[in-house]
Design a protein around this motif. Structure first.
Motif, short mmCIF file in Angstrom:
data_model
loop_
_atom_site.label_atom_id
_atom_site.label_comp_id
_atom_site.label_asym_id
_atom_site.label_seq_id
_atom_site.Cartn_x
_atom_site.Cartn_y
_atom_site.Cartn_z
N ASP A 289 -4.94 -1.43 -21.06
CA ASP A 289 -3.79 -0.56 -20.81
C ASP A 289 -2.52 -1.41 -20.84
OD1 ASP A 289 -1.90 1.22 -19.94
OD2 ASP A 289 -3.01 1.92 -18.18
N GLY A 290 -1.99 -1.62 -22.03
CA GLY A 290 -0.84 -2.50 -22.21
C GLY A 290 0.43 -1.99 -21.56
N ASP A 291 0.61 -0.66 -21.52
CA ASP A 291 1.84 -0.10 -20.96
C ASP A 291 1.96 -0.41 -19.47
OD1 ASP A 291 2.61 0.89 -23.39
OD2 ASP A 291 1.84 2.92 -23.03
N ASN A 292 0.92 -0.09 -18.71
CA ASN A 292 0.98 -0.33 -17.27
C ASN A 292 0.96 -1.82 -16.93
OD1 ASN A 292 1.17 2.27 -16.00
ND2 ASN A 292 -0.92 2.69 -16.69
N ALA A 293 0.20 -2.59 -17.72
CA ALA A 293 0.20 -4.04 -17.51
C ALA A 293 1.58 -4.61 -17.78
CB ALA A 293 -0.84 -4.70 -18.40
N GLY A 294 2.25 -4.08 -18.80
CA GLY A 294 3.60 -4.54 -19.13
C GLY A 294 4.61 -4.21 -18.04
N LYS A 295 4.48 -3.03 -17.44
CA LYS A 295 5.37 -2.65 -16.34
C LYS A 295 5.17 -3.56 -15.14
CE LYS A 295 5.67 2.24 -17.62
NZ LYS A 295 5.30 3.64 -17.25
N HIS A 296 3.89 -3.91 -14.87
CA HIS A 296 3.60 -4.83 -13.78
C HIS A 296 4.25 -6.19 -14.03
CE1 HIS A 296 1.05 -6.79 -10.66
NE2 HIS A 296 1.16 -7.83 -11.47
N ARG A 297 4.10 -6.71 -15.24
CA ARG A 297 4.70 -8.01 -15.58
C ARG A 297 6.21 -7.96 -15.43
NH1 ARG A 297 1.03 -11.36 -18.20
NH2 ARG A 297 -0.66 -10.32 -19.33
N GLU A 298 6.81 -6.88 -15.92
CA GLU A 298 8.27 -6.75 -15.88
C GLU A 298 8.77 -6.78 -14.44
OE1 GLU A 298 11.71 -3.51 -17.21
OE2 GLU A 298 9.66 -3.33 -17.98
N PHE A 299 8.08 -6.06 -13.54
CA PHE A 299 8.52 -6.02 -12.15
C PHE A 299 8.35 -7.38 -11.48
CE2 PHE A 299 7.44 -5.63 -7.64
CZ PHE A 299 8.59 -5.02 -7.16
N TYR A 300 7.17 -7.98 -11.61
CA TYR A 300 6.90 -9.22 -10.88
C TYR A 300 7.58 -10.43 -11.51
CZ TYR A 300 3.85 -7.23 -7.39
OH TYR A 300 3.40 -6.51 -6.31
#
Length: 430
Positions: A289-300
């Motif tokens: 799930d690249g979209d949700n993983a990407g959002k996690h990376r962006e936030f952290y």
């Protein structure tokens, strides 16, 4: 000693991180027979989580390249408008030709807005969403504070009064009739700067001031951070929260409140939530799930990027804002000599914004600004509480974009229009 131990730990982890990164690349290689198996995906996901949680996070980029105005893209370039060793005033300059083409002919210039970013552990880029929320409607500037560990010791001190000086200097640089928006920590010093400008009848004073989730009076609806600040004696903060910057940082030997200490404090407040977030990140990676993983990376990537505060700024903020409440009690003295008088403000409109679920600046702490500005007419004051959001939701996220930013824009537009009408009336009279 603690700072040195943290740096030694970071250095000791470097070889392991490199090995894990190499392993991750091997696990994701299409030539690896286990790459597409559950076992291989789990190992690769574990490597990703380990790398992201042990990485050194430097200062993030703004990453703002354009804004849509009336559906037309306008190029945006962050430039330096004003600078000192302790702060850079960043101006998000729009391409003038594309801006003119996107707006109606004869439209007045976009109102200028100064966003005063907090100096409380995170970089100003934490307010990227705040900047984006106002780019289409304002000419946006933001304070980008210097990381104390990067400030050579020969630069000298930087304390709370220096912060007030910087805010006033940047308001003056932007010019009269601007709009000032202070997010969280800078509320008290920003109100102090504008109070002195009003008392001095400074022609560069702003048209409006907006405070969002600010500890104007931390005695109201005290939160866990407020209670901790009052429970501990001032000497405890001096002895336990201040550390010496080690080499090879440019600020070596400077005494600071390290950003990693502030980050640890924030994370401990919601430890289970952060652990759950890492577990979800792991599962998103396994599932592809690249979209949700990407959002996690962006936030952290943003959340884990921290800066240091000078000893004197941190300790004065603890004492004067969170323990003795100088501004709220009417005893704040600039440079310990000049009394700060918010009652001197008569023509700078005031808006306060709070989050219903704010666990850092409780409801009422920001509203206190209205009680201090006793000479400000009621029709120049506005208070708004956003339902369903916590501290960060006050200046970031979907509800900020759709509910808070439009209200602030409406507020600033009302008083920008007032200034234009007064100028036109004066011109016609002459």
């Amino acid at each position: 000693m603690l700072y040195s131990l943290v740096e030694l730990n970071r250095a000791a982890m470097a070889p392991m991180r490199l090995a894990v990164k190499a392993g991750r690349l091997a696990l994701k290689s299409p030539l690896n027979p286990i790459a597409n198996t559950d076992y291989g995906k789990s190992l690769a996901a574990f490597a990703d989580v380990f790398e992201s949680t042990t990485r050194y996070y430097g200062k993030p980029e703004w990453g703002i390249e354009s804004v849509k105005i009336n559906s037309a893209p306008v190029k945006v370039t962050p430039t330096t408008a004003w600078q000192s060793p302790w702060c850079t005033l960043v101006h998000f300059k729009k391409d003038p030709e594309r801006l003119a083409a996107a707006r109606k002919p004869g439209s007045p210039p976009l109102p200028r807005m100064l966003i005063v970013a907090p100096l409380s552990g995170h970089y100003a880029t934490l307010l990227r969403g705040t900047v984006e929320g106002f780019l289409a409607t304002h000419d946006v500037y933001i304070t980008d504070w210097t990381d104390a560990r990067m400030a050579p010791i020969w630069l000298g001190r930087f304390d709370l009064d220096d912060y007030i000086d910087h805010v006033r200097s940047m308001i003056t640089h932007i010019g009269p009739g601007a709009h000032v928006l202070a997010v969280c920590q800078p509320g008290p010093p920003t109100l102090a700067a504008i109070s002195m400008m009003a008392e001095d009848n400074d022609p560069h004073r702003p048209a409006t001031m907006t405070f969002m989730g600010s500890p104007i009076d931390a005695r109201r609806s005290p939160t866990i951070p407020n209670e901790l600040a009052e429970e501990r004696p001032f000497e405890w903060f001096q002895q336990n929260m201040i550390h010496t910057v080690p080499g090879p940082y440019p600020g070596a030997f400077r005494r600071v409140y390290p950003g990693f200490v502030q980050l640890a404090s924030f994370m401990n407040m919601n430890w289970s939530r952060h652990v759950d977030a890492q577990w979800q990140f792991f599962n998103h990676l396994v599932d592809g799930d690249g979209d949700n993983a990407g959002k996690h990376r962006e936030f952290y990537d943003e959340y884990l990027s921290v800066l240091d505060l000078t000893e004197e700024f941190y300790l004065q903020t603890i004492l004067r804002v969170f323990q003795e409440h100088h501004l709220a009690r009417g005893i704040l003295k600039y440079r310990y000599q000049r009394k700060v008088k918010p009652s001197a403000i008569r023509d700078v409109a005031l808006m306060t914004v709070e989050g219903e679920k704010d666990d850092i600046s409780g409801i009422g702490q920001t509203q206190a600004a209205h009680d201090l500005c006793t000479k400000l007419p009621e029709d120049m004051q506005h208070d708004y509480i956003q339902p369903g959001v916590g501290h960060y939701g006050v200046f970031n996220g979907n509800r900020f974009r759709t509910e808070i930013a439009p209200r602030v824009t409406q507020f600033t537009r009302r008083f920008t229009k007032r200034d234009l009408d007064e100028a036109l009336a004066l011109e016609n009279r002459d």
